[in-house]
Design a protein around this motif. Structure first.
Motif, PDB file in Angstrom:
ATOM      1  N   LEU A 340       0.817  -1.212   0.000  1.00 47.21           N
ATOM      2  CA  LEU A 340       0.000   0.000   0.000  1.00 47.21           C
ATOM      3  C   LEU A 340       0.851   1.263   0.000  1.00 47.21           C
ATOM      4  O   LEU A 340       0.465   2.273  -0.582  1.00 47.21           O
ATOM      5  CB  LEU A 340      -0.937   0.007   1.207  1.00 47.21           C
ATOM      6  CG  LEU A 340      -2.231  -0.795   1.040  1.00 47.21           C
ATOM      7  CD1 LEU A 340      -3.078  -0.688   2.289  1.00 47.21           C
ATOM      8  CD2 LEU A 340      -3.016  -0.290  -0.162  1.00 47.21           C
ATOM      9  N   ARG A 344       0.204   4.123  -2.683  1.00 47.14           N
ATOM     10  CA  ARG A 344      -0.201   5.480  -2.265  1.00 47.14           C
ATOM     11  C   ARG A 344       0.726   6.538  -2.845  1.00 47.14           C
ATOM     12  O   ARG A 344       0.279   7.646  -3.166  1.00 47.14           O
ATOM     13  CB  ARG A 344      -0.245   5.572  -0.738  1.00 47.14           C
ATOM     14  CG  ARG A 344      -1.414   4.825  -0.118  1.00 47.14           C
ATOM     15  CD  ARG A 344      -1.519   5.106   1.376  1.00 47.14           C
ATOM     16  NE  ARG A 344      -2.490   4.237   2.010  1.00 47.14           N
ATOM     17  CZ  ARG A 344      -3.799   4.418   1.991  1.00 47.14           C
ATOM     18  NH1 ARG A 344      -4.304   5.471   1.358  1.00 47.14           N
ATOM     19  NH2 ARG A 344      -4.619   3.580   2.600  1.00 47.14           N
ATOM     20  N   LYS A 345       2.007   6.240  -2.966  1.00 49.87           N
ATOM     21  CA  LYS A 345       2.939   7.205  -3.538  1.00 49.87           C
ATOM     22  C   LYS A 345       2.554   7.547  -4.972  1.00 49.87           C
ATOM     23  O   LYS A 345       2.658   8.705  -5.399  1.00 49.87           O
ATOM     24  CB  LYS A 345       4.365   6.651  -3.491  1.00 49.87           C
ATOM     25  CG  LYS A 345       4.994   6.672  -2.100  1.00 49.87           C
ATOM     26  CD  LYS A 345       6.416   6.146  -2.132  1.00 49.87           C
ATOM     27  CE  LYS A 345       7.029   6.165  -0.738  1.00 49.87           C
ATOM     28  NZ  LYS A 345       8.411   5.597  -0.734  1.00 49.87           N
ATOM     29  N   ASN A 348      -0.535   9.760  -4.802  1.00 49.45           N
ATOM     30  CA  ASN A 348      -0.137  11.099  -4.341  1.00 49.45           C
ATOM     31  C   ASN A 348       0.539  11.878  -5.463  1.00 49.45           C
ATOM     32  O   ASN A 348       0.329  13.091  -5.614  1.00 49.45           O
ATOM     33  CB  ASN A 348       0.800  11.002  -3.144  1.00 49.45           C
ATOM     34  CG  ASN A 348       0.091  10.527  -1.893  1.00 49.45           C
ATOM     35  OD1 ASN A 348      -1.130  10.618  -1.784  1.00 49.45           O
ATOM     36  ND2 ASN A 348       0.848  10.005  -0.936  1.00 49.45           N
ATOM     37  N   GLN A 353      -6.970  11.159  -4.424  1.00 48.94           N
ATOM     38  CA  GLN A 353      -7.298  10.562  -3.132  1.00 48.94           C
ATOM     39  C   GLN A 353      -7.874   9.173  -3.321  1.00 48.94           C
ATOM     40  O   GLN A 353      -8.726   8.937  -4.180  1.00 48.94           O
ATOM     41  CB  GLN A 353      -8.325  11.430  -2.394  1.00 48.94           C
ATOM     42  CG  GLN A 353      -8.823  10.833  -1.090  1.00 48.94           C
ATOM     43  CD  GLN A 353      -9.898  11.684  -0.449  1.00 48.94           C
ATOM     44  OE1 GLN A 353      -9.775  12.908  -0.390  1.00 48.94           O
ATOM     45  NE2 GLN A 353     -10.968  11.063   0.015  1.00 48.94           N
ATOM     46  N   ILE A 354      -7.403   8.229  -2.510  1.00 46.76           N
ATOM     47  CA  ILE A 354      -7.970   6.876  -2.487  1.00 46.76           C
ATOM     48  C   ILE A 354      -9.139   6.872  -1.511  1.00 46.76           C
ATOM     49  O   ILE A 354      -8.996   7.253  -0.349  1.00 46.76           O
ATOM     50  CB  ILE A 354      -6.917   5.838  -2.061  1.00 46.76           C
ATOM     51  CG1 ILE A 354      -5.758   5.817  -3.058  1.00 46.76           C
ATOM     52  CG2 ILE A 354      -7.541   4.454  -1.936  1.00 46.76           C
ATOM     53  CD1 ILE A 354      -4.589   4.943  -2.631  1.00 46.76           C
ATOM     54  N   LEU A 366      -8.985  -0.686  -5.178  1.00 51.96           N
ATOM     55  CA  LEU A 366      -9.056   0.677  -4.682  1.00 51.96           C
ATOM     56  C   LEU A 366     -10.139   1.430  -5.439  1.00 51.96           C
ATOM     57  O   LEU A 366     -10.437   1.106  -6.591  1.00 51.96           O
ATOM     58  CB  LEU A 366      -7.724   1.424  -4.869  1.00 51.96           C
ATOM     59  CG  LEU A 366      -6.444   0.711  -4.451  1.00 51.96           C
ATOM     60  CD1 LEU A 366      -5.769   0.128  -5.686  1.00 51.96           C
ATOM     61  CD2 LEU A 366      -5.500   1.658  -3.745  1.00 51.96           C
ATOM     62  N   CYS A 368     -11.352   5.530  -6.443  1.00 49.86           N
ATOM     63  CA  CYS A 368     -10.961   6.943  -6.483  1.00 49.86           C
ATOM     64  C   CYS A 368     -11.938   7.666  -7.404  1.00 49.86           C
ATOM     65  O   CYS A 368     -12.788   7.038  -8.045  1.00 49.86           O
ATOM     66  CB  CYS A 368      -9.522   7.105  -6.972  1.00 49.86           C
ATOM     67  SG  CYS A 368      -9.265   6.576  -8.687  1.00 49.86           S
TER      68      CYS A 368
END
Length: 455
Positions: A340, A344-345, A348, A353-354, A366, A368
């Motif tokens: 994760l 997430r990187k 970002n 945003q997740i 996921l 978004c």
């Protein structure tokens, strides 16, 4: 050093629908006048519709239609002028001077956008701030005409942020220091500070904003800075409801929410909450109360601490529509070992945003926003495994402290399966069970769940 004044302070934030016209402003003055036993700090949103009008005008000017941009704001200036009619010559004159100064400053920005044939996030922040600045100054005038010792305080002297215009992040330590420096001397003199929500400034004094709908966040930031007795969010409903009233016919007001429940509901876009507003209150253990300015006698919803709940009890149903679902199929090792963080990187980097994450042994799913740069994100994610994207999705969540009980989650899952065996539910936090559905069906799912759980 802790101050001795702040524990007695109540922060009162009034939203745009609570400040939509003259009678609404006078209603706010009556509410404030009844809450003087705990020295109030008042935070004002822009009049309803004003921020959208300001941002539309700057884009109109940038397209070359400078005269159209100016004309488009005149009806909104007139709305502000009407608020103090009938409150005496002094109030009327002060309001006219306030509107003239604002019109002049806005015209300068419109001229810049027209000359450059473009706008940017910094200019958007500067013009958008005028909605709250007008409203806070106007509310100060109205409070004074009601005999209240109100004093306007420029929120840009209190809330300090980074330079991420449009969605700036506050510097908590500096915000706390400046808020106390600006507000405590006024409280000591028994004045009522009135300041803007949403509006802030960088360390160098350049206007910034905390993001759309963030006046509630301003309220909890100020409340935390002064260690307030309570933060009150005044809006146009009786509190947080069990589901979106646009979808269900008999929503109920929730009398009490825990910080965890409120955080989940805010994250999922519940209208009277803001995604970041709970954190400052939680850090200082400050109660947050959601109140109805049109029915101030109602008790509303209290958000505070944890909350005892029977195992399996659901407090609210929330949803978020217009999402994309991204499935990553990989190896068990990747899924198990810090996957994760790497994912997430990438999100970002794409400023996305997740909303929800679920995992199985060999896959991660996921959700978004469907407006995210999905193809670029998918291309970056392919280094981890095969990627599949599905659009036109929505998530529906059952929120409740009852899920924390040892068997609370399993009891609710069993019950939800009985309501609709086709839905797959995932526990995404200690108080949240979520399912993914098609956008076309989420409304019927919410209605069916609400009927079974609350009606």
């Amino acid at each position: 050093m802790e101050n001795n004044l702040a524990p007695h302070v109540t922060v009162m934030k009034f939203g745009g629908t609570s400040l939509e016209d003259g009678p609404a402003f006078r209603g706010v003055a009556n509410i404030v006048s009844r809450c003087l036993s705990s020295p109030p700090i008042v935070i004002a949103s822009a009049m309803s519709g004003m921020t959208n009008a300001l941002l539309t005008s700057i884009r109109t000017a940038a397209s070359g239609e400078i005269n159209g941009a100016r004309r488009s704001l005149e009806e909104h200036f007139e709305r502000h002028l009407r608020v103090t009619r009938g409150l005496g010559a002094t109030a009327t004159t002060r309001t006219r001077m306030l509107v003239e100064t604002t019109r002049r400053e806005i015209n300068e920005m419109l001229n810049v956008a027209a000359a450059n044939r473009t706008t940017n996030a910094r200019l958007d922040d500067a013009i958008a701030s005028h909605g709250e600045r007008l409203s806070a100054n106007l509310l100060t005038i109205v409070l004074e005409t009601h005999g209240l010792p109100a004093v306007y305080v420029d929120a840009r002297r209190c809330i300090v942020t980074n330079e991420a215009h449009g969605d700036a992040k506050p510097s908590i330590q500096e915000t706390n220091r400046r808020s106390r420096a600006q507000l405590e001397p006024l409280i000591a003199k028994r004045k009522i500070p009135v300041l803007e929500g949403f509006v802030a400034a960088t360390r160098s004094g350049i206007p910034s904003t905390l993001g759309r709908g963030s006046s509630n966040y301003t309220a909890t930031l100020v409340g935390a800075a002064l260690d307030a007795l309570e933060v009150q969010i005044w809006t146009d409903v009786n509190g947080v409801l069990t589901a979106d009233p646009c979808l269900v016919t008999k929503p109920r007001t929730i009398p009490r929410l825990s910080y965890d429940e409120a955080s989940e509901l805010a994250r999922l876009g519940t209208r009277v909450l803001h995604a970041r507003m709970i954190h400052p209150a939680r850090d200082r253990d400050i109660p947050v109360r959601i109140c109805n300015s049109r029915a101030p006698q109602e008790k509303g919803t209290l958000i505070w601490g944890a909350r005892d709940a029977s195992p399996g009890v659901i407090t609210a149903i929330a949803h978020r529509a217009n999402l994309a679902k991204i499935d990553i199929t990989s190896t068990p090792e990747f899924v198990a070992n810090g996957s994760l963080g790497a994912i997430r990187k990438i999100f970002n980097r794409h400023q996305t945003q997740i909303d929800m994450v679920t995992k199985s042994e060999v896959s991660i799913s996921l959700t978004c926003s469907h407006t995210a740069p999905l193809s670029s994100i998918a291309q970056n994610l392919e280094q981890f495994g095969s990627v599949e994207i599905k659009t036109n999705c929505a998530i529906v969540s059952c929120i409740g402290e009852g899920l924390k009980a040892p068997r609370g989650g399993s009891e609710v899952l069993h019950w939800l399966k009985e309501i609709d065996p086709m839905l797959a539910w995932h526990k995404t936090s200690s108080v949240n069970l979520t399912t993914i559905v098609d956008c076309d069906s989420f409304a019927s799912v919410v209605r069916r769940l609400h009927s079974e759980i609350f009606e």
